[in-house]
Design an enzyme around this catalytic site. Sequence first.
Site, PDB file in Angstrom:
ATOM      1  N   LYS A   4       0.851  -1.192   0.000  1.00 16.05           N
ATOM      2  CA  LYS A   4       0.000   0.000   0.000  1.00 16.05           C
ATOM      3  C   LYS A   4       0.884   1.238   0.000  1.00 16.05           C
ATOM      4  O   LYS A   4       1.849   1.312   0.759  1.00 16.05           O
ATOM      5  CB  LYS A   4      -0.891   0.006   1.241  1.00 16.05           C
ATOM      6  N   THR A  19      -6.153  14.980   2.552  1.00 13.01           N
ATOM      7  CA  THR A  19      -5.102  14.738   3.541  1.00 13.01           C
ATOM      8  C   THR A  19      -4.457  13.383   3.318  1.00 13.01           C
ATOM      9  O   THR A  19      -3.240  13.239   3.377  1.00 13.01           O
ATOM     10  CB  THR A  19      -5.697  14.804   4.963  1.00 13.01           C
ATOM     11  N   GLN A  75     -12.749  11.451   7.516  1.00 17.44           N
ATOM     12  CA  GLN A  75     -13.104  10.095   7.946  1.00 17.44           C
ATOM     13  C   GLN A  75     -14.324  10.057   8.862  1.00 17.44           C
ATOM     14  O   GLN A  75     -14.809   8.973   9.205  1.00 17.44           O
ATOM     15  CB  GLN A  75     -11.923   9.439   8.671  1.00 17.44           C
ATOM     16  N   GLY A 162      -4.221   9.368  16.342  1.00 16.41           N
ATOM     17  CA  GLY A 162      -2.809   9.232  16.683  1.00 16.41           C
ATOM     18  C   GLY A 162      -2.202   8.080  15.907  1.00 16.41           C
ATOM     19  O   GLY A 162      -2.334   6.925  16.313  1.00 16.41           O
ATOM     20  N   ASP A 163      -1.526   8.365  14.796  1.00 18.25           N
ATOM     21  CA  ASP A 163      -1.134   7.276  13.899  1.00 18.25           C
ATOM     22  C   ASP A 163       0.254   7.418  13.297  1.00 18.25           C
ATOM     23  O   ASP A 163       0.564   6.772  12.307  1.00 18.25           O
ATOM     24  CB  ASP A 163      -2.160   7.129  12.782  1.00 18.25           C
ATOM     25  N   LYS A 167       2.497  12.248  16.807  1.00 18.93           N
ATOM     26  CA  LYS A 167       1.092  12.620  16.596  1.00 18.93           C
ATOM     27  C   LYS A 167       0.224  11.820  17.560  1.00 18.93           C
ATOM     28  O   LYS A 167       0.075  10.609  17.404  1.00 18.93           O
ATOM     29  CB  LYS A 167       0.679  12.356  15.155  1.00 18.93           C
TER      30      LYS A 167
END
Length: 280
Positions: A4, A19, A75, A162-163, A167
């Site tokens: 991906k 984004t 999202q 938070g990913d 962040k």
Amino acid sequence: YSFKYVNGHPKNHCVGLPTVMAFGVLADVATGLPVLLSELTLTTALRTAATSVMVARRLARPDSRVMALIGNGAQSEFQALAFHHLLGIRELRLYDIDPTATAKLMRHLAGTPGLALTACTSVADAVRGADIVTTVTADKTNATILTPDLVEPGMHINGVGGDCPGKTELHPGVLAQARVVVEYEPQSRVEGDVQQMPADFPVTEFWRVLAGQAPGRQSPEQVTVFDSVGFALEDFSALRLLRDLSQQLGLGAPLDLIPPLADPKNLFAELGLSGQRQAA
């Protein structure tokens, strides 16, 4: 197997771009031949929401009917509809620092049967009385969207935003008072909200809950957190589903990415230059 490509650029809306943009490839393991090239921008939002609900079915209280949705960007509709249709959420309490984002979300969901929408003026206003709190913000900072004083007994927190390193959305005190479930611990400790916590802070990988090796919710008063970062297995599963559905429904079109070779050992012949003098 699959790969991906995905980006994360929170300021892209300023230049008219999303984004998050993504695509992926599914390939045959035996030969390496690509069998599917697919967009994954929409699919990422769908699989993220699906994973959130799958976890909430094990961690949220069964009688959960009210969800606070903090962050009303790209999202948010996917999370809202997934929790409404698959978990029985009947009321959404919405907050975003950008009121136009909340207005957009309310336009999209207006008229959804059995779903009440409330625009709130602060995070505290939104989470008050909520059974589930979903945070899905985009800014790449160590933020504190949710603080310990806002957490109520029995709450399930679905932390989606938070990913990546640096962040976060949840105050460390929120994690300290909760049972924390993650997708893949080594990744989550680098990218998730638990990056803020000591290396020995206890977390549970969700597959262990599914396999019966670890419990889900243990009491009505327990506070639970799903520290969602997104995991490769989710994208692999989504690509396999897309392949299966495209075959069943006759969707998609052939794409000549790999040249059909008359002789697989003679790639140069495909240039049609045989017999011509080549420049040095």
